[in-house]
Design an enzyme around this catalytic site. Structure first.
Site, mmCIF file in Angstrom:
data_model
loop_
_atom_site.group_PDB
_atom_site.id
_atom_site.type_symbol
_atom_site.label_atom_id
_atom_site.label_comp_id
_atom_site.label_asym_id
_atom_site.label_seq_id
_atom_site.Cartn_x
_atom_site.Cartn_y
_atom_site.Cartn_z
ATOM 1 N N LYS A 1 0.842 -1.199 0.000
ATOM 2 C CA LYS A 1 0.000 0.000 0.000
ATOM 3 C C LYS A 1 0.878 1.250 0.000
ATOM 4 C CE LYS A 1 -1.944 2.744 3.113
ATOM 5 N NZ LYS A 1 -2.000 4.031 2.426
ATOM 6 N N GLY B 1 7.057 4.461 8.141
ATOM 7 C CA GLY B 1 6.172 5.597 8.386
ATOM 8 C C GLY B 1 6.434 6.176 9.759
ATOM 9 N N SER B 2 5.413 6.769 10.333
ATOM 10 C CA SER B 2 5.591 7.483 11.594
ATOM 11 C C SER B 2 5.712 6.531 12.777
ATOM 12 C CB SER B 2 4.408 8.427 11.815
ATOM 13 O OG SER B 2 3.227 7.664 11.902
ATOM 14 N N THR B 3 6.359 6.999 13.818
ATOM 15 C CA THR B 3 6.513 6.212 15.045
ATOM 16 C C THR B 3 5.145 5.921 15.658
ATOM 17 O OG1 THR B 3 8.724 7.040 15.420
ATOM 18 C CG2 THR B 3 7.537 6.263 17.363
ATOM 19 N N GLY C 1 3.551 3.191 13.717
ATOM 20 C CA GLY C 1 4.383 2.006 13.957
ATOM 21 C C GLY C 1 4.045 1.346 15.285
ATOM 22 N N GLU D 1 10.327 0.761 10.105
ATOM 23 C CA GLU D 1 11.264 1.861 9.817
ATOM 24 C C GLU D 1 10.517 3.141 10.138
ATOM 25 O OE1 GLU D 1 14.329 1.377 8.750
ATOM 26 O OE2 GLU D 1 14.372 -0.505 7.623
ATOM 27 N N CYS E 1 13.360 10.674 6.682
ATOM 28 C CA CYS E 1 13.381 10.119 8.040
ATOM 29 C C CYS E 1 14.746 10.282 8.682
ATOM 30 C CB CYS E 1 12.980 8.656 8.003
ATOM 31 S SG CYS E 1 13.867 7.754 6.739
#
Ligand code: NAP
Ligand code: MG
Length: 495
Positions: free
Chosen positions: A200, A252-254, A257, A274, A308
């Site tokens: 995606k 993506g974002s923490t 995640g 990541e 990032c």
């Protein structure tokens, strides 16, 4: 005179473009650029309408014009995609690494052949300067396919005396900052190892992923080996929660995640995350200062700071602070902001209206916290989402500007006196993705590399990527590695 000035500027910037990713001389790229009015989902080797019949617009962030419509996949579509991947899996494993490698080589070659088209679309849909799409994103995406094509029939050499098996179906979710490149990072190793995938792309940048789907079809990849479903966070969550997915690879974002980690706890799904970063770029007094200043500029303003591993915190040794800051300010004034399609542009458009708001909110926070701000005196285009490159001086270690990921062209500058102080401050964030060290002394660079808690450490360079090199973080920057031989382990059961 003017031409000389432009050349000098381009030479300065070419610091970050002296790459050797061309595994073979690239073929002449075609001039043809085609963006369809509407993109459907790519499932089981076919382009299919979403069950909901819903589509959303993809916007050009530099002009606010609609680029095209993108299908919104719901749980049913995701289920169809997972089923198609599952169906394709036995035959894909059985054909063996040598055959799988041939497909990957073919995909790599086709990306090179269509490099111009992919670069143009990446910049139209995402806002990044065409020079970066052309010289970094697209060649590096091809390089990842070339690199993992080479591994496909050598997996047993990567793990000597061990048994290696593919995991099955990998669910892959990627962000909007390097759309095609992140798709390549995910798909190439998964396929080399014999897995099938459901990918995606991010909501604001799905077009090159759908172009990749067309290219994959042209490459003759067996149906269902790669499936691409577009949509928002809910579509991503449907992949994460699908019971027949064996592995989740998320970039993506923490925040997201962490929620993914909670959702899959106890399910036995293998994961790599990541996530975000807040990298320290550290300049010692013995560094080649002009080169370091250029590296700082590249570190934070490359891709508008939507990186990032961006060098978003600068630590400069006090004895050279005045020189570095003065040179940074001068260099900031020479950066060209504007049309991503102009090859002289250094700073393109911010990826979305939402991201522009996040960045401008952080700039306000910096002002309210009372830090000295310096912004380049650039004209901001009336249409589109743009942000002037910004420095904040003498930022406090505890401030939000020093601790939180902004993901935009904003640099927080701090100083230090000793090596220990630099290490202590650099490590004092929740993140641990990357860092940069600028020094004349090799021993100092190695000592810093040993003590900095970050997955990637650059010495006298920054934001340099290569498929042979593993990438990934510590702490809240995630876990698992992508790239290099390490990237294979993430897609294999090794026993
Ligand atoms: P994001 O909001 O976390 O989104 C990443 C992807 O996840 C998008 O495809 C997103 O869909 C999807 N998503 C959103 N909510 C989800 C959910 N609940 N379950 C499953 N998927 C979901 O991050 P972003 O804003 O796109 O990207 C910026 C962040 O990525 C930054 O923090 C950056 O540091 C990080 N990043 C990390 C790396 C790395 O290698 N460590 C590389 C690049 C970026 P939508 O597009 O619809 O939101
Ligand atoms: Mg867009």
């Amino acid at each position: 005179m003017n031409i000389e000035l432009i050349m000098a500027k381009e030479n300065a910037f070419s610091l970050k473009f002296d790459t050797d990713w061309q595994y073979a001389p690239a073929p002449e790229s075609s001039d043809h650029v085609e963006i369809k009015a509407r993109y459907d989902l790519f499932i089981g080797g076919k382009f299919v309408q979403p069950n909901s019949k819903k589509y959303f617009n993809s916007i050009n962030p530099a002009t606010e014009a609609i680029v095209c419509e993108i299908a919104e996949a719901n749980e049913q579509d995701v289920d169809d995609a997972v089923k198609a991947a599952r169906k394709a899996f036995p035959a894909w494993t059985k054909i063996g690494g040598k055959e799988r490698g041939k497909y990957l080589f073919r995909i790599a070659r086709l990306i090179q052949e269509r490099a111009r088209e992919f670069s143009v679309i990446e910049s139209i849909d995402g806002g990044k300067p065409i020079r970066e799409s052309r010289d970094i994103d697209i060649p590096l995406a091809a390089a990842h396919f070339f690199y993992y094509a080479g591994w496909a029939d050598k997996l047993e050499y990567a793990f000597p005396n061990r048994k290696v098996e593919p995991l099955g179906v990998a669910g892959q979710i990627i962000p909007w900052n390097f759309p095609l490149l992140m798709a390549a990072w995910k798909i190439a190793p998964a396929l080399a190892c014999g897995n099938c995938v459901v990918l995606k792309p991010a909501e604001t940048t799905s077009v090159t992923a759908m172009k990749l789907a067309e290219l994959i079809k042209d490459a003759g990849l067996p149906d269902g080996v790669v499936n691409i479903v577009t949509g928002a966070g809910k579509t991503g969550a449907a992949i994460v929660n699908h019971k027949d997915v064996n592995k989740i690879a998320f970039t993506g974002s923490t925040q997201v995640g962490k929620s993914i980690q909670k959702s899959i706890a106890g399910t036995g799904k293998k994961t790599t995350l990541e996530l975000g970063g807040k990298a320290a770029n550290i300049i010692f007094e013995d560094a080649p200062i002009d080169q370091a200043v250029e590296g700082v500029i590249n570190g934070i303003f490359f891709n508008q700071g939507h990186v990032c591993c961006a060098g978003s915190r600068l630590f400069v040794q006090e004895s050279v602070k005045d020189e570095v800051i003065q040179k940074l300010k001068i260099r900031l004034e020479t950066l060209i902001l504007g049309d991503p399609m102009d090859k002289n542009t250094d700073i393109g458009a911010i990826n979305s209206k939402e991201q522009l708001k996040t960045i401008t909110d952080y700039i306000k926070i910096g002002e309210q916290e009372g830090f000295e701000k310096f912004q380049a005196n650039v004209a901001i285009p009336k249409k589109g989402y743009f942000c002037a490159p910004t420095l904040f001086l003498d930022v406090a270690q505890s401030s939000r500007l020093a601790q939180e990921e902004i993901f935009g062209p904003v640099l927080a500058i701090q100083t230090f006196r000793t090596v220990d102080e630099a290490i202590e401050k650099a490590n004092n964030t929740p993140y641990g993705l990357s860092a940069g060290v600028w020094t004349d002394k090799g021993s100092k660079a190695f000592n810093m590399a040993a003590q900095l808690k970050a997955g990637v450490i650059w010495a006298n360079t920054f934001n340099k990527f290569d498929p042979t090199s593993p990438f990934g973080g510590f702490k809240e920057s995630g876990f698992g590695r992508e790239g290099g031989m390490h990237g294979l382990a993430a897609y294999l059961k090794v026993s």
